[in-house]
Structure formats: C-alpha cells, structure tokens
Design a protein around this motif. Sequence first.
Motif, PDB file in Angstrom:
ATOM      1  N   GLY A 159     -51.869  52.490  -9.584  1.00 41.93           N
ATOM      2  CA  GLY A 159     -51.403  51.075  -8.712  1.00 41.93           C
ATOM      3  C   GLY A 159     -52.391  50.237  -7.727  1.00 41.93           C
ATOM      4  N   ALA A 160     -52.875  50.831  -6.946  1.00 39.48           N
ATOM      5  CA  ALA A 160     -54.401  50.370  -6.278  1.00 39.48           C
ATOM      6  C   ALA A 160     -55.523  50.115  -7.654  1.00 39.48           C
ATOM      7  CB  ALA A 160     -55.077  51.081  -5.510  1.00 39.48           C
ATOM      8  N   VAL A 161     -55.656  50.410  -8.500  1.00 37.44           N
ATOM      9  CA  VAL A 161     -56.548  49.782  -9.751  1.00 37.44           C
ATOM     10  C   VAL A 161     -55.931  48.069 -10.191  1.00 37.44           C
ATOM     11  CG1 VAL A 161     -58.746  50.391 -10.896  1.00 37.44           C
ATOM     12  CG2 VAL A 161     -57.807  52.210  -8.813  1.00 37.44           C
ATOM     13  N   LEU A 162     -54.808  48.858 -10.564  1.00 36.21           N
ATOM     14  CA  LEU A 162     -54.871  47.858 -11.513  1.00 36.21           C
ATOM     15  C   LEU A 162     -54.092  46.079 -10.761  1.00 36.21           C
ATOM     16  CD1 LEU A 162     -52.811  50.131 -13.611  1.00 36.21           C
ATOM     17  CD2 LEU A 162     -54.713  48.121 -14.654  1.00 36.21           C
ATOM     18  N   GLY A 163     -53.347  46.762  -9.609  1.00 35.46           N
ATOM     19  CA  GLY A 163     -53.533  45.640  -8.468  1.00 35.46           C
ATOM     20  C   GLY A 163     -54.576  44.905  -8.076  1.00 35.46           C
ATOM     21  N   ALA A 164     -55.844  45.700  -7.889  1.00 35.16           N
ATOM     22  CA  ALA A 164     -57.046  45.229  -7.944  1.00 35.16           C
ATOM     23  C   ALA A 164     -58.010  44.029  -9.058  1.00 35.16           C
ATOM     24  CB  ALA A 164     -58.142  45.791  -6.706  1.00 35.16           C
ATOM     25  N   ILE A 165     -57.661  44.540 -10.255  1.00 36.61           N
ATOM     26  CA  ILE A 165     -58.463  43.805 -11.395  1.00 36.61           C
ATOM     27  C   ILE A 165     -57.557  41.876 -10.954  1.00 36.61           C
ATOM     28  CG2 ILE A 165     -57.689  43.601 -13.706  1.00 36.61           C
ATOM     29  CD1 ILE A 165     -58.003  46.182 -13.714  1.00 36.61           C
ATOM     30  N   VAL A 166     -55.826  42.239 -11.219  1.00 34.02           N
ATOM     31  CA  VAL A 166     -55.501  41.097 -10.377  1.00 34.02           C
ATOM     32  C   VAL A 166     -55.620  40.453  -9.484  1.00 34.02           C
ATOM     33  CG1 VAL A 166     -52.956  40.381 -11.426  1.00 34.02           C
ATOM     34  CG2 VAL A 166     -53.630  42.437 -12.280  1.00 34.02           C
ATOM     35  N   TRP A 167     -55.881  40.979  -8.741  1.00 35.68           N
ATOM     36  CA  TRP A 167     -55.798  40.360  -7.459  1.00 35.68           C
ATOM     37  C   TRP A 167     -57.362  39.628  -7.165  1.00 35.68           C
ATOM     38  CZ3 TRP A 167     -55.189  38.960  -2.291  1.00 35.68           C
ATOM     39  CH2 TRP A 167     -56.025  38.792  -1.381  1.00 35.68           C
ATOM     40  N   THR A 168     -58.850  40.188  -8.376  1.00 37.64           N
ATOM     41  CA  THR A 168     -59.290  39.747  -7.834  1.00 37.64           C
ATOM     42  C   THR A 168     -58.951  37.942  -8.463  1.00 37.64           C
ATOM     43  OG1 THR A 168     -60.511  42.379  -7.720  1.00 37.64           O
ATOM     44  CG2 THR A 168     -61.573  39.670  -8.811  1.00 37.64           C
ATOM     45  N   LYS A 169     -58.931  38.100  -9.341  1.00 33.63           N
ATOM     46  CA  LYS A 169     -58.325  36.260 -10.206  1.00 33.63           C
ATOM     47  C   LYS A 169     -58.172  35.980  -9.275  1.00 33.63           C
ATOM     48  CE  LYS A 169     -59.043  38.774 -14.662  1.00 33.63           C
ATOM     49  NZ  LYS A 169     -59.108  39.864 -14.899  1.00 33.63           N
ATOM     50  N   GLN A 170     -56.773  35.936  -8.974  1.00 34.60           N
ATOM     51  CA  GLN A 170     -55.824  35.291  -7.849  1.00 34.60           C
ATOM     52  C   GLN A 170     -57.227  35.101  -6.946  1.00 34.60           C
ATOM     53  OE1 GLN A 170     -53.258  37.432  -6.048  1.00 34.60           O
ATOM     54  NE2 GLN A 170     -51.657  35.409  -5.787  1.00 34.60           N
ATOM     55  N   VAL A 171     -58.536  35.530  -5.886  1.00 34.66           N
ATOM     56  CA  VAL A 171     -58.567  35.363  -4.783  1.00 34.66           C
ATOM     57  C   VAL A 171     -59.327  34.304  -5.800  1.00 34.66           C
ATOM     58  CG1 VAL A 171     -60.648  36.078  -3.118  1.00 34.66           C
ATOM     59  CG2 VAL A 171     -58.825  37.109  -3.648  1.00 34.66           C
ATOM     60  N   TRP A 172     -60.942  34.407  -6.782  1.00 32.37           N
ATOM     61  CA  TRP A 172     -61.501  33.698  -7.238  1.00 32.37           C
ATOM     62  C   TRP A 172     -60.269  32.626  -7.476  1.00 32.37           C
ATOM     63  CZ3 TRP A 172     -66.019  34.131  -5.688  1.00 32.37           C
ATOM     64  CH2 TRP A 172     -66.757  35.013  -4.748  1.00 32.37           C
ATOM     65  N   LEU A 173     -59.405  32.328  -8.258  1.00 36.69           N
ATOM     66  CA  LEU A 173     -59.039  31.205  -8.673  1.00 36.69           C
ATOM     67  C   LEU A 173     -58.750  30.427  -7.259  1.00 36.69           C
ATOM     68  CD1 LEU A 173     -56.011  32.387 -11.152  1.00 36.69           C
ATOM     69  CD2 LEU A 173     -58.378  30.544 -11.710  1.00 36.69           C
ATOM     70  N   ALA A 174     -58.625  30.722  -6.378  1.00 37.96           N
ATOM     71  CA  ALA A 174     -58.373  30.214  -4.962  1.00 37.96           C
ATOM     72  C   ALA A 174     -59.372  29.620  -4.662  1.00 37.96           C
ATOM     73  CB  ALA A 174     -57.649  30.959  -3.914  1.00 37.96           C
ATOM     74  N   THR A 175     -60.474  30.658  -4.571  1.00 35.96           N
ATOM     75  CA  THR A 175     -62.054  29.497  -3.759  1.00 35.96           C
ATOM     76  C   THR A 175     -62.211  28.218  -5.268  1.00 35.96           C
ATOM     77  OG1 THR A 175     -62.419  31.971  -3.825  1.00 35.96           O
ATOM     78  CG2 THR A 175     -64.564  29.957  -4.330  1.00 35.96           C
ATOM     79  N   ILE A 176     -62.132  28.714  -6.616  1.00 29.51           N
ATOM     80  CA  ILE A 176     -62.662  27.783  -7.008  1.00 29.51           C
ATOM     81  C   ILE A 176     -61.525  25.887  -7.260  1.00 29.51           C
ATOM     82  CG2 ILE A 176     -62.330  26.732  -9.406  1.00 29.51           C
ATOM     83  CD1 ILE A 176     -63.396  29.482 -10.570  1.00 29.51           C
ATOM     84  N   ALA A 177     -60.313  26.631  -6.830  1.00 32.96           N
ATOM     85  CA  ALA A 177     -59.688  25.265  -6.934  1.00 32.96           C
ATOM     86  C   ALA A 177     -59.409  25.171  -5.530  1.00 32.96           C
ATOM     87  CB  ALA A 177     -58.041  25.916  -6.724  1.00 32.96           C
ATOM     88  N   GLY A 178     -59.907  25.613  -4.425  1.00 25.68           N
ATOM     89  CA  GLY A 178     -59.606  24.928  -3.247  1.00 25.68           C
ATOM     90  C   GLY A 178     -57.907  25.555  -2.491  1.00 25.68           C
ATOM     91  N   GLU A 179     -57.667  26.347  -2.919  1.00 28.85           N
ATOM     92  CA  GLU A 179     -56.831  26.423  -1.993  1.00 28.85           C
ATOM     93  C   GLU A 179     -57.320  27.701  -0.774  1.00 28.85           C
ATOM     94  OE1 GLU A 179     -54.780  26.742  -6.288  1.00 28.85           O
ATOM     95  OE2 GLU A 179     -54.661  28.246  -5.164  1.00 28.85           O
ATOM     96  N   ASP A 180     -55.523  28.121  -0.136  1.00 29.00           N
ATOM     97  CA  ASP A 180     -55.900  29.202   0.794  1.00 29.00           C
ATOM     98  C   ASP A 180     -56.161  30.721   0.552  1.00 29.00           C
ATOM     99  OD1 ASP A 180     -55.602  26.861   2.707  1.00 29.00           O
ATOM    100  OD2 ASP A 180     -53.261  27.430   2.333  1.00 29.00           O
ATOM    101  N   PHE A 181     -56.564  31.345   1.101  1.00 27.15           N
ATOM    102  CA  PHE A 181     -56.833  32.406   0.630  1.00 27.15           C
ATOM    103  C   PHE A 181     -55.419  32.906   0.471  1.00 27.15           C
ATOM    104  CE2 PHE A 181     -57.166  37.496   0.912  1.00 27.15           C
ATOM    105  CZ  PHE A 181     -58.719  37.289   0.512  1.00 27.15           C
TER     106      PHE A 181
END
Length: 279
Positions: A159-181
Amino acid sequence: MARSSHASEFHFSREVRRLTGESPAALRRRIMLERAAWRLQRGEPVSAVAAAEGWSSAEVFSRAFRRTFGRPPSEAAAVHFRLPAPNGLHFHPPQSLWLDSPRSTAPAPDVTALMIDHDLADTAHLLSRAVELTPQQWTAPIRPAQTVLDWDGPEPSVGAVLGAIVWTKQVWLATIAGEDFPARTSTSPDLVDADALAAFHDEIGKRWRTTIADHTAAGRLGDTVIDALCEPPESFPLYGIVAHVLTYSAHRRELTRAMLAEHGVDTGRGDPLDWMRGT
C-alpha cells in the motif's frame, strides 16, 4: 503455408500478392538475395552463400544476383543489400526481418506520451491485483527498511509503494499548477484501501495525462518551474519532471510486483511491449 491458412495454393498466393504487392515466391526470393548480399559483404565465399541460400548452383545464383543488383557477387561490397520492396519487408541482419512503416500512415506515437499511458495503465493493473490482498497484507511492512526517495519517507508495504506512485503525480501536478502542497490523506495506506486508491489514481492519472499533453502541444515542456514547495526552493524543467516521475514510477511498479508476489499475487511482467500488443 496455404494449408496452414486453410486456403488453396492459388487463393493463398493471390491474397499474398494483393496484400504485399509480391507473390510468395518473389518475396522469398528477394529476401534471400538481400541476405545473400549481406553474407557476401561479410566475406563469405560465393559457393557457400549460394548453397546456404538454396540455389541449385553458384552459376545460377551469380546470374540471379547480377540481374537483381546489377553487379556480380564478387562486387557485393558495392551494393546495398536492401532491394526496392512494395511492402517494406526486408532482411535484417543477422537472421531477422525488418518492416518499414508505411509513409502514408500516421507517424509513430510520441514515445513520452506512450510511456505515460503505459505507466498509468500498469499502475491501474497493479492496483486491480492489490485488491486481492487482505487489509493486513495491504499494510504489512514486508520491507521495513525500503525507502525509494528520502523526502517521500519509508515505503515498507504494498500500500505504501502504490500510494507513493499516485502521491508523486499529485505533488508534481500541484507544483505545475501552482497549487498548495496536497495532503497525503488520499494515498496513505493506513487511510485508504486498494479500491479507494485505484479510484483516486484514476482521477489523478487523467489530470496528469491531460496536463502533460496540453503543455506538450503548447511547446511548453522546456519551461522551468521554480518550486517554492521545496526547502529551499528548486527549479525544474517540465521535461525533467516527466522523466523523474516515469523513472521512479517504473522502479516502484517493479517493487510492487515483487512484493505482491510475496503475498502470492501474480501481476505479469509489466513490459511495455506486451502492453502495446494488447492495445
């Protein structure tokens, strides 16, 4: 060959000619002459090449070679072993075939877009297999010391590894879109099960694919993000972000495969070649 296709020899030959522009005999002969030219260029004797390629004699082979290439076998070094072909099918050294893509069709898919699609599809596949785990197996720390990236923390369970796969994209999408962490509540294995994570991955995956496609179409992948979410702030080119996500997602997907196997769940190889054959 006709029998294996459940057709008469006449019908089989006619269909091959219709589809390839060459009769079966002509196609085979051309491929053999291409291979013969390549072998001659490597220094093999004419008599040996003629015999190996099925010609009745070196003389018959030499006449056919001269008619086809415009030079005798002794001058094979001066020719290109590929001959004009209406179907793009050629001999490819040492014992393969090469099929040119039709110039009239759409260009080959963009490799980056293809790998993004494969990453999302393979992650979805792994999540669909992880549903078979019990809640205890989903969070079981079977790799207690496993850490992929220091800033993401330990990833000891499936669960932690699969969660990290999704989490990584969520974080980078926030970075690109200028959203909060973003909060990690939607990807933490202690808070969500495989079904819930799969649903969230579907949402994040669509956003990720669309975001990268839009920036690519706009010619913006060379832009740089100065990421204020980092301490201290860092700068990242968008193409570097995509490469980073794909690299570590591929690594984590293989970790997930191995960990699921320890739980008795088979997930296949995850090879992009296998995936492309199935799409």
